[in-house]
Scaffold this active site. Structure first.
Site, PDB file in Angstrom:
ATOM      1  N   ASP A   1       0.728  -1.313  -0.091  1.00 46.37           N
ATOM      2  CA  ASP A   1       0.021   0.056   0.145  1.00 46.37           C
ATOM      3  C   ASP A   1       0.956   1.339  -0.058  1.00 46.37           C
ATOM      4  O   ASP A   1       1.979   1.284   0.406  1.00 46.37           O
ATOM      5  CB  ASP A   1      -0.693   0.007   1.065  1.00 46.37           C
TER       6      ASP A   1
ATOM      7  N   HIS B   1       3.872  -2.229   2.965  1.00 43.82           N
ATOM      8  CA  HIS B   1       3.905  -0.915   2.392  1.00 43.82           C
ATOM      9  C   HIS B   1       5.283  -0.786   1.577  1.00 43.82           C
ATOM     10  O   HIS B   1       6.342  -1.288   1.946  1.00 43.82           O
ATOM     11  CB  HIS B   1       3.848   0.343   3.435  1.00 43.82           C
TER      12      HIS B   1
END
Ligand code: NAG
Ligand code: NAG
Ligand code: NAG
Ligand code: NAG
Ligand code: ZN
Length: 375
Positions: free
Chosen positions: A105, A258
């Protein structure tokens, strides 16, 4: 003589700096909303959703989110607060034992490049839930991810806790992100991930009408903490995966990491090795669900108002929404991701890639490169 050589040195330094700036890529052309701020509400976006069909859940205040105060009773099935799941719609795991959806993400970012190199060499595909503001900054990285066959999903424009936003703001966050993704790669995703896993029936209703399936996760590395928390050990990320791959009798996993922060992003190759060595098949989330089309065939996003030209379209975007920028959550119940703002307000010397700018830059760089030879 010293003066002349100082000038030469300065010119060389400047030209190298400019070349590096150019090679890190150009921003996406167009007049996009301010990065990392709630984007403007457009009536043409709002009208894509029949709000009378959207659950009337109360909008949470940012201070409630910060102190971890949740709706009680949990009338609207708030996943971030109570892990409440609507089994017909919410995607938490891959259904088949042995599948693993790796999700990354908050990109695209310069950290994504090394991850893409690794994935390309291994012929592995994953899912990227991208932030609209990052797409404006790094469109070429997104284009590469898309061309390599990775799944691209929506993760909002400015990364707010969505339950703190009005319906119109939520729609705006999603539509502007769809718009910028479409401008970069030509498609609109059909999967989205709410920042912090913060969603309830109201957010579900809006997402459904805009054509998004909501994807969260069953395995969270908390790797975002590594950016600011000195006590966070990067080795925990591998440690977590090592434990998860041993858990028997579970459906396939969807894990959360991430690709925004250096330390955390650098762990992605080693955790994928752990997962594949344990015999799991890494797949994009869409694929593990049996759906190889990750995009909306008939995107409802209108073209941004006259996006490439003129001051008139700039005016259209100065109409900012009324909300303040939501703070990040501190509740232990609410899965928490980094807000990308510290990263994105970089002092980097943004070079827009429209043709006129490129023309100007080539003249400037040409002049800088060749001038010293005449001094
Ligand atoms: C979803 O399914 C789980 C397990 O079958 C169940 O415990 C849960 O109550 C269901 N959620 C809803 C909102 O019905
Ligand atoms: C997994 O990560 C958590 C932090 O999210 C950490 O406290 C824990 O020690 C990790 N587990 C292993 C085995 O490294
Ligand atoms: C897209 O939508 C239009 C209008 O709603 C419809 O006529 C068309 O058939 C759709 N195309 C596809 C590929 O679904
Ligand atoms: C875009 O440009 C066209 C033609 O110049 C104009 O008719 C239209 O109103 C513009 N749209 C917006 C939203 O500014
Ligand atoms: Zn995020």
């Amino acid at each position: 003589m010293n003066f002349i050589s100082d000038i030469k040195f300065l010119f060389k330094f400047l030209s190298i700096y400019l070349l590096i700036q150019l090679s890190t890529g150009a921003m996406l052309p167009g007049n996009w909303p301010t990065l990392d701020e709630p984007p403007p509400i457009l009536a043409e976006y709002t009208k894509l959703v029949d709000l009378s069909k959207v659950a009337n859940a109360a909008i949470r205040t940012i201070s409630d989110v910060n102190i971890g105060k949740c709706p009680n009773p949990d009338e609207y099935c708030h996943w971030g607060c109570t892990q409440c799941v609507r089994n017909q719609t919410d995607i938490i795991t891959c259904p088949n034992v042995g599948d693993w959806g790796i999700t990354l993400d908050d990109g695209p970012s310069p950290q994504t490049t090394a991850i893409l190199d690794f994935l390309e060499a291994q012929n592995i595909k994953v899912t990227f839930f991208v932030v609209g503001s990052r797409v404006v900054e790094y469109p070429e990285i997104l284009q590469r991810a898309y061309k390599l066959g990775h799944q691209i999903g929506v993760h909002t424009w400015s990364h707010p806790s969505l339950t703190t936003q009005t319906n119109e703001q939520v729609i705006s966050e999603l539509q502007w992100t769809a718009e910028v993704i479409k401008a970069a790669i030509g498609v609109v995703p059909s999967y989205m991930r709410p920042p912090y896993g913060d969603f309830d029936d109201r957010i579900r209703g809006i997402c459904e009408q805009l054509g998004y399936k909501i994807v969260t996760w069953d395995s969270d590395t908390n790797d975002w903490r590594s950016n600011t928390d000195k006590t966070f050990k990067l080795s925990w990320i591998e440690g977590n995966f090592t434990e998860w791959v041993k858990q028997p009798g579970k459906p396939g996993h969807i894990s959360l990491e991430h690709d925004l922060y250096k330390g955390a992003a650098a762990q992605v190759p080693s955790v994928i090795n752990i997962v594949t060595k344990a015999g799991y098949k890494v797949k994009p989330v869409g694929t593990c669900l049996g759906n190889d089309n990750f995009y909306q065939s008939n995107a409802t996003t209108p073209v941004p108002p006259n996006s490439t030209a003129s001051t008139t379209s700039l005016l259209a975007y100065t109409n900012t929404p009324t909300s303040s920028t939501p703070a990040s959550s501190t509740t232990p119940n609410t899965p928490k991701n980094p807000t990308p703002s510290s990263h994105s307000k970089s002092t980097s010397f943004a070079i827009k890639s429209n043709n006129f700018d490129n023309f100007l830059w080539s003249i400037i760089i040409g002049a800088i490169l060749f001038t010293p030879t005449f001094l």
